[in-house]
Design a protein around this motif. Structure first.
Motif, mmCIF file in Angstrom:
data_model
loop_
_atom_site.group_PDB
_atom_site.id
_atom_site.type_symbol
_atom_site.label_atom_id
_atom_site.label_comp_id
_atom_site.label_asym_id
_atom_site.label_seq_id
_atom_site.Cartn_x
_atom_site.Cartn_y
_atom_site.Cartn_z
ATOM 1 N N ALA A 49 13.522 7.150 149.358
ATOM 2 C CA ALA A 49 13.435 8.335 148.492
ATOM 3 C C ALA A 49 12.058 8.986 148.604
ATOM 4 C CB ALA A 49 13.742 7.953 147.046
ATOM 5 N N TYR A 50 11.022 8.174 148.654
ATOM 6 C CA TYR A 50 9.660 8.692 148.781
ATOM 7 C C TYR A 50 9.513 9.471 150.084
ATOM 8 C CZ TYR A 50 4.637 8.868 149.465
ATOM 9 O OH TYR A 50 3.360 9.305 149.713
ATOM 10 N N LEU A 51 9.975 8.897 151.184
ATOM 11 C CA LEU A 51 9.849 9.554 152.480
ATOM 12 C C LEU A 51 10.704 10.814 152.563
ATOM 13 C CD1 LEU A 51 9.733 6.470 154.835
ATOM 14 C CD2 LEU A 51 7.875 8.077 154.350
ATOM 15 N N LYS A 52 11.849 10.780 151.931
ATOM 16 C CA LYS A 52 12.709 11.974 151.916
ATOM 17 C C LYS A 52 11.994 13.116 151.188
ATOM 18 C CE LYS A 52 17.434 13.380 151.031
ATOM 19 N NZ LYS A 52 18.728 13.022 150.507
ATOM 20 N N GLU A 53 11.365 12.802 150.077
ATOM 21 C CA GLU A 53 10.600 13.797 149.321
ATOM 22 C C GLU A 53 9.421 14.313 150.148
ATOM 23 O OE1 GLU A 53 8.173 14.213 145.091
ATOM 24 O OE2 GLU A 53 8.568 12.215 145.908
ATOM 25 N N GLN A 54 8.738 13.404 150.844
ATOM 26 C CA GLN A 54 7.596 13.798 151.658
ATOM 27 C C GLN A 54 8.020 14.689 152.822
ATOM 28 O OE1 GLN A 54 4.408 13.183 150.562
ATOM 29 N NE2 GLN A 54 5.688 12.500 148.868
ATOM 30 N N LYS A 55 9.197 14.430 153.366
ATOM 31 C CA LYS A 55 9.705 15.272 154.450
ATOM 32 C C LYS A 55 9.967 16.688 153.937
ATOM 33 C CE LYS A 55 13.229 15.748 157.986
ATOM 34 N NZ LYS A 55 14.495 15.261 158.518
ATOM 35 N N GLU A 56 10.547 16.798 152.749
ATOM 36 C CA GLU A 56 10.799 18.115 152.158
ATOM 37 C C GLU A 56 9.483 18.862 151.925
ATOM 38 O OE1 GLU A 56 13.121 17.419 148.635
ATOM 39 O OE2 GLU A 56 14.840 16.689 149.783
ATOM 40 N N ILE A 57 8.486 18.151 151.442
ATOM 41 C CA ILE A 57 7.175 18.765 151.213
ATOM 42 C C ILE A 57 6.577 19.242 152.535
ATOM 43 C CG2 ILE A 57 4.781 18.304 150.512
ATOM 44 C CD1 ILE A 57 5.983 16.367 148.380
ATOM 45 N N MET A 58 6.641 18.399 153.558
ATOM 46 C CA MET A 58 6.072 18.766 154.851
ATOM 47 C C MET A 58 6.830 19.931 155.490
ATOM 48 S SD MET A 58 3.300 17.274 155.291
ATOM 49 C CE MET A 58 3.023 17.879 156.936
ATOM 50 N N GLU A 59 8.131 19.983 155.287
ATOM 51 C CA GLU A 59 8.894 21.120 155.815
ATOM 52 C C GLU A 59 8.457 22.416 155.140
ATOM 53 O OE1 GLU A 59 12.884 19.671 155.216
ATOM 54 O OE2 GLU A 59 12.999 18.917 157.274
ATOM 55 N N GLN A 60 8.158 22.362 153.839
ATOM 56 C CA GLN A 60 7.660 23.549 153.134
ATOM 57 C C GLN A 60 6.267 23.923 153.622
ATOM 58 O OE1 GLN A 60 9.319 25.651 150.871
ATOM 59 N NE2 GLN A 60 7.516 26.873 151.358
ATOM 60 N N VAL A 61 5.417 22.934 153.824
ATOM 61 C CA VAL A 61 4.066 23.196 154.336
ATOM 62 C C VAL A 61 4.155 23.841 155.719
ATOM 63 C CG1 VAL A 61 1.908 22.109 155.119
ATOM 64 C CG2 VAL A 61 2.956 21.393 152.964
ATOM 65 N N LYS A 62 5.046 23.332 156.546
ATOM 66 C CA LYS A 62 5.229 23.904 157.883
ATOM 67 C C LYS A 62 5.679 25.359 157.784
ATOM 68 C CE LYS A 62 7.856 23.426 162.162
ATOM 69 N NZ LYS A 62 8.839 22.613 162.906
ATOM 70 N N LYS A 63 6.619 25.620 156.913
ATOM 71 C CA LYS A 63 7.110 26.987 156.712
ATOM 72 C C LYS A 63 5.961 27.893 156.270
ATOM 73 C CE LYS A 63 10.415 29.632 153.988
ATOM 74 N NZ LYS A 63 11.190 29.659 152.767
#
Length: 146
Positions: free
Chosen positions: A117-131
């Motif tokens: 769950a932690y990594l899934k949340e971090q992936k979502e955050i990183m995808e937003q940062v990338k955007k």
């Protein structure tokens, strides 16, 4: 005597073979966590080289805006566009900085479901940062190209 040993060992073999299913599930979960971790780090590694570039673009826009204001040649819409672009670049850079400061490298010491769950949340955050990185860089470059 050998028959008794065989009869004793046979149930033990069945017992050990029945518990190996949990290990297989655990291995699959570990692989899923490792894959998700690699995806998060992949996004980070892809955009991190642009971190300094965005900061430089921000400074370049600020300098150009200062020149436009000093010359009196900027209309109010252009000034607003520059301020928005500068803010967007700042938000993108801050997003990466915040993510790096909040990253918990001990996620793998948590329960597997918590780590996933932690990594899934971090992936979502990183995808937003990338955007944010991609969009803010494009807007900044379009203003600088004018």
């Amino acid at each position: 005597m050998r028959q008794y040993i065989f009869l004793f060992l046979l149930p033990l073999c069945f017992l050990f073979s029945c518990t190996s299913g949990e290990g297989g599930e655990s291995t699959a979960t570990k692989k899923a966590i490792a894959t998700l971790h690699d995806e998060v780090m992949g996004i980070h590694d892809e955009i991190m080289p642009n971190h300094m570039k965005l900061q430089n673009l921000q400074q370049e826009l600020e300098g150009k805006l200062k020149d436009l204001n000093a010359s009196g040649s900027a209309d109010s819409a252009t000034v607003v566009d520059y301020h928005q672009a500068i803010d967007h670049l700042g938000k993108a850079v801050k997003g990466m900085d915040d993510w790096m400061h909040k990253w918990d490298p001990s996620f793998n010491k948590k329960e597997k479901s918590e780590a996933f769950a932690y990594l899934k949340e971090q992936k979502e955050i990183m995808e937003q940062v990338k955007k944010d990185f991609v969009e803010s860089e494009a807007v900044a470059n379009s203003l600088l190209d004018k």
